[in-house]
Design an enzyme around this catalytic site. Sequence first.
Site, PDB file in Angstrom:
ATOM      1  N   ASP A   1      29.336  20.610  37.028  1.00  0.00           N
ATOM      2  CA  ASP A   1      30.179  19.829  37.929  1.00  0.00           C
ATOM      3  C   ASP A   1      31.098  20.777  38.690  1.00  0.00           C
ATOM      4  O   ASP A   1      30.880  21.990  38.716  1.00  0.00           O
ATOM      5  CB  ASP A   1      30.959  18.734  37.174  1.00  0.00           C
ATOM      6  CG  ASP A   1      31.781  19.322  36.048  1.00  0.00           C
ATOM      7  OD1 ASP A   1      31.849  20.562  35.951  1.00  0.00           O
ATOM      8  OD2 ASP A   1      32.357  18.546  35.268  1.00  0.00           O
TER       9      ASP A   1
ATOM     10  N   ILE B   1      45.750  54.680  34.354  1.00  0.00           N
ATOM     11  CA  ILE B   1      46.638  55.844  34.556  1.00  0.00           C
ATOM     12  C   ILE B   1      45.884  57.136  34.813  1.00  0.00           C
ATOM     13  O   ILE B   1      46.492  58.129  35.184  1.00  0.00           O
ATOM     14  CB  ILE B   1      47.568  56.044  33.327  1.00  0.00           C
ATOM     15  CG1 ILE B   1      46.741  56.102  32.040  1.00  0.00           C
ATOM     16  CG2 ILE B   1      48.648  54.984  33.276  1.00  0.00           C
ATOM     17  CD1 ILE B   1      47.524  56.615  30.844  1.00  0.00           C
ATOM     18  N   HIS B   2      44.557  57.106  34.592  1.00  0.00           N
ATOM     19  CA  HIS B   2      43.795  58.358  34.710  1.00  0.00           C
ATOM     20  C   HIS B   2      42.474  58.071  35.449  1.00  0.00           C
ATOM     21  O   HIS B   2      41.871  57.017  35.223  1.00  0.00           O
ATOM     22  CB  HIS B   2      43.518  58.900  33.302  1.00  0.00           C
ATOM     23  CG  HIS B   2      42.950  60.281  33.281  1.00  0.00           C
ATOM     24  ND1 HIS B   2      41.610  60.547  33.476  1.00  0.00           N
ATOM     25  CD2 HIS B   2      43.552  61.492  33.118  1.00  0.00           C
ATOM     26  CE1 HIS B   2      41.406  61.856  33.413  1.00  0.00           C
ATOM     27  NE2 HIS B   2      42.573  62.454  33.195  1.00  0.00           N
TER      28      HIS B   2
END
Length: 350
Positions: A330, A282-283
């Site tokens: 593998d 958000i920032h």
Amino acid sequence: MDAMSLCLRRTIGPRTGCSTLLSRIFKIRTERTVHYSSGVLGQSTPEQTERFVPRRAMMYVPGSDKKKLGKIPSLQVDCAVMDCEDGVAMNRKLEARLNISEALDTLDFGQTECAVRINSVNSGFMEEDLRITLMANKLPQALMLPKVETPEELELFTEKLCTALDDRALAEKLRLVIFVESAIGIINLEPVCRRGLELSKSGPYKLDGVVFGSDDFCADIGATRSVECTEVMYARQKVVLTAKAFRLQAIDVVHTDYKDLDSLKRQSIEGARMGYTGKQVIHPGQISTVQEAFTPSPEKIEWATELIQAFDGHQKSGRGAFTFRGNMIDMPLLLQARNILELVKVTRGR
Ligand code: COA
Ligand code: MG
């Protein structure tokens, strides 16, 4: 019903003639140029060879804030989400839509994916979000659809998106990222992803990822949000599991205490280990911590490079499983090694 039929259901009214019908059929030129296979990225199948778009950090920018929108080109974030939804006050939705439409046409996003988060299907805002933001001459590269709970919502979204796009030709399909943010959304995530991928085959978008909307989810079930994320443990696990089962990106929880970078780092590393492809931010101050956590370390890159070389050598000499740095190697480990190198390739220079 496929996406084309949903588009036609609105495009072709009862009095529409055959020639108009043909001229109105959706024009899409999909570009399948770059080929990646993946598991971080989702293991590829022959039909899934589209370009991988990194979203290590997916940052919200409120559409109502012109100054913040204008900062996007300087932020070096993988994905910028120009928001019409919860980051925007109810009485500023129109302003947000208009700002986003303008930003799409005027900003140079560079390597940043430009995305628009519209309001949810049942919000009453979605149609106007689509109509106005998509009036821009340059379309966003991705659409974010929050609070998806049922496959039927995706059908309605597809229909409304087709209406908003009218018969615009697309150089490339839009990417669609959906949000799961409620108990019923978590329960229905599998049929939602399945339907989204079906609709992607003929529709104007390609379903590309799933975001875990942890804060809305907590509100929905009555949980208290914590930095440790113990209260969302099952849902967080289920989102990444389901997204990866459908070879979609998975975007992890948001860390709202944006000044606390130590716990952001811990939470990001944990999300990356769980298999998440990226995280919501958000920032601007959160971007580098998150993008670093979702980028393989130099040691990991060296491990992957050498493992692949060793694997190739053993394949040539006709041997299957072998020992590398004391571990049995593998196919699954080989795929992990390939994922690491592919992620490095697409994020190099950022
Ligand atoms: N996008 C773009 N730029 C941002 C930004 C964002 N999300 N958040 C902050 N900035 C900019 C500021 O404009 C400021 O720029 P300046 O130095 O040129 O003045 C700089 O970064 C520093 O910001 P700061 O002063 O620390 O924060 P703020 O008080 O401006 O904003 C918030 C704090 C939390 C309001 C803001 O970060 C924000 O709106 N975040 C998004 C919230 C959101 O969308 N929530 C819904 C989804 S969960
Ligand atoms: Mg939300």
